[in-house]
Design an enzyme around this catalytic site. Structure first.
Site, PDB file in Angstrom:
ATOM      1  N   GLY A   1       0.819  -1.217   0.000  1.00 10.41           N
ATOM      2  CA  GLY A   1       0.000   0.000   0.000  1.00 10.41           C
ATOM      3  C   GLY A   1       0.850   1.263   0.000  1.00 10.41           C
ATOM      4  O   GLY A   1       0.447   2.286   0.557  1.00 10.41           O
ATOM      5  N   HIS A   2       2.016   1.206  -0.664  1.00  7.87           N
ATOM      6  CA  HIS A   2       2.963   2.330  -0.558  1.00  7.87           C
ATOM      7  C   HIS A   2       2.517   3.580  -1.307  1.00  7.87           C
ATOM      8  O   HIS A   2       3.113   4.639  -1.138  1.00  7.87           O
ATOM      9  CB  HIS A   2       4.350   1.907  -1.054  1.00  7.87           C
ATOM     10  CG  HIS A   2       4.440   1.775  -2.540  1.00  7.87           C
ATOM     11  ND1 HIS A   2       3.924   0.692  -3.211  1.00  7.87           N
ATOM     12  CD2 HIS A   2       4.945   2.608  -3.490  1.00  7.87           C
ATOM     13  CE1 HIS A   2       4.125   0.870  -4.506  1.00  7.87           C
ATOM     14  NE2 HIS A   2       4.736   2.016  -4.696  1.00  7.87           N
TER      15      HIS A   2
ATOM     16  N   LEU B   1      -2.180   6.971   1.508  1.00 13.57           N
ATOM     17  CA  LEU B   1      -1.919   8.001   2.522  1.00 13.57           C
ATOM     18  C   LEU B   1      -0.969   7.484   3.606  1.00 13.57           C
ATOM     19  O   LEU B   1       0.054   8.103   3.900  1.00 13.57           O
ATOM     20  CB  LEU B   1      -3.273   8.419   3.126  1.00 13.57           C
ATOM     21  CG  LEU B   1      -3.271   9.310   4.351  1.00 13.57           C
ATOM     22  CD1 LEU B   1      -2.664  10.673   4.040  1.00 13.57           C
ATOM     23  CD2 LEU B   1      -4.707   9.484   4.875  1.00 13.57           C
TER      24      LEU B   1
ATOM     25  N   GLY C   1       0.715   4.370   3.706  1.00 12.86           N
ATOM     26  CA  GLY C   1       1.885   3.676   3.170  1.00 12.86           C
ATOM     27  C   GLY C   1       2.941   4.629   2.626  1.00 12.86           C
ATOM     28  O   GLY C   1       4.142   4.422   2.821  1.00 12.86           O
TER      29      GLY C   1
ATOM     30  N   SER D   1      -7.792  -0.045  12.343  1.00 15.54           N
ATOM     31  CA  SER D   1      -8.432   1.275  12.282  1.00 15.54           C
ATOM     32  C   SER D   1      -9.234   1.514  13.546  1.00 15.54           C
ATOM     33  O   SER D   1      -9.774   0.580  14.136  1.00 15.54           O
ATOM     34  CB  SER D   1      -9.372   1.308  11.082  1.00 15.54           C
ATOM     35  OG  SER D   1     -10.302   2.352  11.225  1.00 15.54           O
ATOM     36  N   SER D   2      -9.359   2.796  13.921  1.00 13.47           N
ATOM     37  CA  SER D   2     -10.140   3.102  15.130  1.00 13.47           C
ATOM     38  C   SER D   2     -11.634   2.843  14.930  1.00 13.47           C
ATOM     39  O   SER D   2     -12.379   2.793  15.901  1.00 13.47           O
ATOM     40  CB  SER D   2      -9.928   4.561  15.541  1.00 13.47           C
ATOM     41  OG  SER D   2     -10.419   5.430  14.550  1.00 13.47           O
ATOM     42  N   CYS D   3     -12.069   2.655  13.663  1.00 11.80           N
ATOM     43  CA  CYS D   3     -13.508   2.417  13.459  1.00 11.80           C
ATOM     44  C   CYS D   3     -13.899   1.005  13.862  1.00 11.80           C
ATOM     45  O   CYS D   3     -15.066   0.651  13.799  1.00 11.80           O
ATOM     46  CB  CYS D   3     -13.918   2.716  12.026  1.00 11.80           C
ATOM     47  SG  CYS D   3     -13.402   1.442  10.903  1.00 11.80           S
TER      48      CYS D   3
ATOM     49  N   TYR E   1     -16.287  -2.584   6.688  1.00 16.29           N
ATOM     50  CA  TYR E   1     -14.844  -2.313   6.795  1.00 16.29           C
ATOM     51  C   TYR E   1     -14.330  -2.757   8.167  1.00 16.29           C
ATOM     52  O   TYR E   1     -13.275  -3.392   8.280  1.00 16.29           O
ATOM     53  CB  TYR E   1     -14.622  -0.814   6.593  1.00 16.29           C
ATOM     54  CG  TYR E   1     -13.190  -0.371   6.683  1.00 16.29           C
ATOM     55  CD1 TYR E   1     -12.297  -0.615   5.645  1.00 16.29           C
ATOM     56  CD2 TYR E   1     -12.727   0.313   7.807  1.00 16.29           C
ATOM     57  CE1 TYR E   1     -10.976  -0.184   5.726  1.00 16.29           C
ATOM     58  CE2 TYR E   1     -11.410   0.740   7.893  1.00 16.29           C
ATOM     59  CZ  TYR E   1     -10.544   0.487   6.851  1.00 16.29           C
ATOM     60  OH  TYR E   1      -9.239   0.907   6.932  1.00 16.29           O
TER      61      TYR E   1
ATOM     62  N   LYS F   1     -11.424  -5.493   9.172  1.00 17.43           N
ATOM     63  CA  LYS F   1     -10.225  -5.096   9.927  1.00 17.43           C
ATOM     64  C   LYS F   1     -10.119  -5.872  11.243  1.00 17.43           C
ATOM     65  O   LYS F   1      -9.017  -6.195  11.692  1.00 17.43           O
ATOM     66  CB  LYS F   1     -10.244  -3.584  10.180  1.00 17.43           C
ATOM     67  CG  LYS F   1      -9.902  -2.791   8.940  1.00 17.43           C
ATOM     68  CD  LYS F   1      -8.414  -2.886   8.646  1.00 17.43           C
ATOM     69  CE  LYS F   1      -8.001  -2.302   7.333  1.00 17.43           C
ATOM     70  NZ  LYS F   1      -6.552  -2.427   7.075  1.00 17.43           N
TER      71      LYS F   1
ATOM     72  N   PRO G   1      -4.742   2.995  13.859  1.00 12.72           N
ATOM     73  CA  PRO G   1      -4.686   4.440  13.607  1.00 12.72           C
ATOM     74  C   PRO G   1      -6.065   5.091  13.713  1.00 12.72           C
ATOM     75  O   PRO G   1      -7.075   4.485  13.353  1.00 12.72           O
ATOM     76  CB  PRO G   1      -4.176   4.545  12.170  1.00 12.72           C
ATOM     77  CG  PRO G   1      -3.807   3.165  11.750  1.00 12.72           C
ATOM     78  CD  PRO G   1      -4.531   2.217  12.647  1.00 12.72           C
TER      79      PRO G   1
ATOM     80  N   ASN H   1      -8.412   8.682  12.620  1.00 14.30           N
ATOM     81  CA  ASN H   1      -8.666   9.301  11.304  1.00 14.30           C
ATOM     82  C   ASN H   1      -7.387  10.004  10.832  1.00 14.30           C
ATOM     83  O   ASN H   1      -6.921  10.931  11.487  1.00 14.30           O
ATOM     84  CB  ASN H   1      -9.784  10.342  11.412  1.00 14.30           C
ATOM     85  CG  ASN H   1     -11.159   9.723  11.610  1.00 14.30           C
ATOM     86  OD1 ASN H   1     -11.320   8.804  12.424  1.00 14.30           O
ATOM     87  ND2 ASN H   1     -12.146  10.213  10.899  1.00 14.30           N
TER      88      ASN H   1
ATOM     89  N   HIS I   1     -12.651  10.836   2.771  1.00 10.33           N
ATOM     90  CA  HIS I   1     -12.895  11.124   4.185  1.00 10.33           C
ATOM     91  C   HIS I   1     -13.171  12.619   4.371  1.00 10.33           C
ATOM     92  O   HIS I   1     -12.936  13.420   3.470  1.00 10.33           O
ATOM     93  CB  HIS I   1     -11.690  10.691   5.021  1.00 10.33           C
ATOM     94  CG  HIS I   1     -11.567   9.209   5.151  1.00 10.33           C
ATOM     95  ND1 HIS I   1     -10.644   8.477   4.437  1.00 10.33           N
ATOM     96  CD2 HIS I   1     -12.272   8.309   5.877  1.00 10.33           C
ATOM     97  CE1 HIS I   1     -10.785   7.198   4.739  1.00 10.33           C
ATOM     98  NE2 HIS I   1     -11.767   7.057   5.604  1.00 10.33           N
TER      99      HIS I   1
ATOM    100  N   ASP J   1     -24.174  11.128  10.315  1.00  7.26           N
ATOM    101  CA  ASP J   1     -23.153  11.633  11.235  1.00  7.26           C
ATOM    102  C   ASP J   1     -22.099  10.573  11.544  1.00  7.26           C
ATOM    103  O   ASP J   1     -20.984  10.902  11.927  1.00  7.26           O
ATOM    104  CB  ASP J   1     -23.812  12.014  12.574  1.00  7.26           C
ATOM    105  CG  ASP J   1     -24.209  13.478  12.627  1.00  7.26           C
ATOM    106  OD1 ASP J   1     -23.730  14.258  11.777  1.00  7.26           O
ATOM    107  OD2 ASP J   1     -24.995  13.824  13.526  1.00  7.26           O
TER     108      ASP J   1
HETATM  109  P1  GDP Z   1     -15.739   8.352   9.897  1.00  8.27           P
HETATM  110  O1  GDP Z   1     -14.812   8.955  10.897  1.00  8.27           O
HETATM  111  O2  GDP Z   1     -15.530   6.897   9.717  1.00  8.27           O
HETATM  112  O3  GDP Z   1     -17.186   8.678  10.218  1.00  8.27           O
HETATM  113  O4  GDP Z   1     -15.384   8.945   8.474  1.00  8.27           O
HETATM  114  P2  GDP Z   1     -15.504  10.297   7.627  1.00  8.27           P
HETATM  115  O5  GDP Z   1     -14.164  10.919   7.602  1.00  8.27           O
HETATM  116  O6  GDP Z   1     -16.082   9.945   6.312  1.00  8.27           O
HETATM  117  O7  GDP Z   1     -16.606  11.229   8.320  1.00  8.27           O
HETATM  118  C1  GDP Z   1     -16.509  11.855   9.548  1.00  8.27           C
HETATM  119  C2  GDP Z   1     -17.646  12.834   9.847  1.00  8.27           C
HETATM  120  O8  GDP Z   1     -17.541  13.945   8.958  1.00  8.27           O
HETATM  121  C3  GDP Z   1     -19.094  12.336   9.741  1.00  8.27           C
HETATM  122  O9  GDP Z   1     -19.788  12.845  10.864  1.00  8.27           O
HETATM  123  C4  GDP Z   1     -19.598  13.026   8.470  1.00  8.27           C
HETATM  124  O10 GDP Z   1     -21.001  13.291   8.502  1.00  8.27           O
HETATM  125  C5  GDP Z   1     -18.831  14.332   8.518  1.00  8.27           C
HETATM  126  N1  GDP Z   1     -18.704  14.996   7.200  1.00  8.27           N
HETATM  127  C6  GDP Z   1     -19.051  16.269   6.939  1.00  8.27           C
HETATM  128  N2  GDP Z   1     -18.868  16.581   5.641  1.00  8.27           N
HETATM  129  C7  GDP Z   1     -18.322  15.468   5.068  1.00  8.27           C
HETATM  130  C8  GDP Z   1     -17.896  15.185   3.741  1.00  8.27           C
HETATM  131  O11 GDP Z   1     -17.969  15.985   2.818  1.00  8.27           O
HETATM  132  N3  GDP Z   1     -17.380  13.938   3.515  1.00  8.27           N
HETATM  133  C9  GDP Z   1     -17.276  13.008   4.520  1.00  8.27           C
HETATM  134  N4  GDP Z   1     -16.734  11.809   4.241  1.00  8.27           N
HETATM  135  N5  GDP Z   1     -17.715  13.250   5.779  1.00  8.27           N
HETATM  136  C10 GDP Z   1     -18.232  14.465   6.054  1.00  8.27           C
END
Ligand code: GDP
Length: 316
Positions: free
Chosen positions: A12-13, A16, A18, A109-111, A138, A142, A165, A167, A181, A271
């Site tokens: 995965g080099h 982001l 890697g 991942s923290s998710c 996902y 993981k 990790p 986010n 993201h 959210d």
């Molecule tokens: P998560 O940490 O796994 O939920 O991943 P994300 O990075 O996709 O999203 C984080 C938060 O950002 C969530 O609460 C989304 O609703 C909010 N968010 C706001 N605007 C955006 C956008 O344009 N893209 C994404 N991916 N998330 C958004």
């Protein structure tokens, strides 16, 4: 502990995480990195992975390859997020062990922690409650990868370790509007709104969820600390030690980009989990601390985006 001539395979080099890990390994003098693009080696292809490990026999493996995406991509493509990530983990971990790797570092991942769990999240919270539905596929993949590492360690004595990790953000991220993201998505959206002179920008969800953002270069130094000094079945959180609401993040990005219009929230968008801040006691015991403050990290990422993607994405 790997020496400067160790044959280190970074899967995965180009991604982001890697790419940051490779930059760090090269900066501290590792000369024998083994790298393959997706086109050269499909990690979901069991036979191809087996042939690659038989030929290259890396001594150390960093498994940073994964199918990743933001909240919308995860919800829309659960088949790919589950199946691809399961196969990558099963193929790479098995071949690494089979062909005599001394150590493997798996990036989880923290998710994978429960949706609702005490903050900051400790490693012990794993599998203590239900997952967040928007990224369940996902997360299950993981968790399976993490359990594979623990199983090979217990059953075969394979030194497989797991990093969790938070986010991540930084250069070489994906900045597409729908599937990326939140941090790269907002950098791009605010940049384009500024360029177009748009009166407002829409941010998904309520703006109240809290996230823990870490620059990929900080992740990279943590991965090196783990490769050098960690050998245990217990996964290790890698986070910034603090968190920020999505509203505060949007305001910070607007300020960095120089966007002066209004910010609206779209509650019809999900959210996700309400908060996700990692407890970093374990990794700081390895003498690692995050070095890149969020504003400085976003400024640097924004420069990278303008130099590498802004023109290209503006035409899409
Ligand atoms: P998560 O940490 O796994 O939920 O991943 P994300 O990075 O996709 O999203 C984080 C938060 O950002 C969530 O609460 C989304 O609703 C909010 N968010 C706001 N605007 C955006 C956008 O344009 N893209 C994404 N991916 N998330 C958004």
């Amino acid at each position: 502990m790997p020496g400067p001539d160790s044959r280190i395979y970074v899967a995965g080099h180009t991604g982001l995480a890697g790419s940051a890990i490779c930059r760090r390994l090269e900066a501290v003098g590792y000369r024998n990195l083994i790298l393959r693009t997706h086109a050269d080696l499909d990690l979901t292809d069991e036979r191809a992975v087996e042939r690659f490990f038989a030929a290259e026999r890396p001594s150390h493996v960093i498994l940073a390859a994964a199918k990743v995406g933001g909240i919308a991509a995860n919800a829309a493509f659960p088949t790919e997020f589950l199946s691809v990530n399961l196969r990558i983990a099963a193929n790479v971990i098995d071949s690494a062990w089979r062909h005599g790797a001394a150590k493997l570092l798996y990036l989880a991942s923290s998710c994978i922690y429960p949706r609702l769990t005490p903050q900051p999240i400790r490693e012990e919270a794993l599998l203590s409650g239900a997952l967040e539905p928007t990224n369940e596929a996902y997360a299950i993949a993981k968790i399976a990868g993490l359990k594979l590492c623990q199983a090979y360690r217990r059953q075969h004595g394979f030194d497989a370790i797991v990093a969790m990790p938070t986010n991540l953000y930084g250069p070489h991220d994906r900045f597409d509007a729908e599937s990326s993201h939140v941090l790269p998505a907002l950098l791009r959206r605010f940049h384009e709104a500024k360029e177009a002179g748009a009166p407002d920008v829409t941010v998904w969800g309520s703006g109240t969820p809290r996230r823990d953002f870490l620059h990929a270069d900080d992740l990279a130094t943590a991965c090196l600390a783990m490769l050098r000094g960690y050998s245990d079945a217990m996964p290790v959180n890698i986070g910034s030690g603090s968190d920020i609401s999505i509203r505060e993040l949007a305001e910070l990005i607007a300020d960095i980009v120089g966007y002066r219009g209004a910010i609206h929230f779209d509650p019809s968008r999900p959210d996700g989990t309400p908060e996700k801040r990692l407890d970093i006691t374990r990794i700081t015991a390895l003498d690692w601390y995050p070095a890149i403050d969020l504003r400085r990290g976003i400024e640097q990422t924004y420069r990278w985006y303008r130099e590498n993607c802004a023109r290209e994405t503006a035409t899409v």
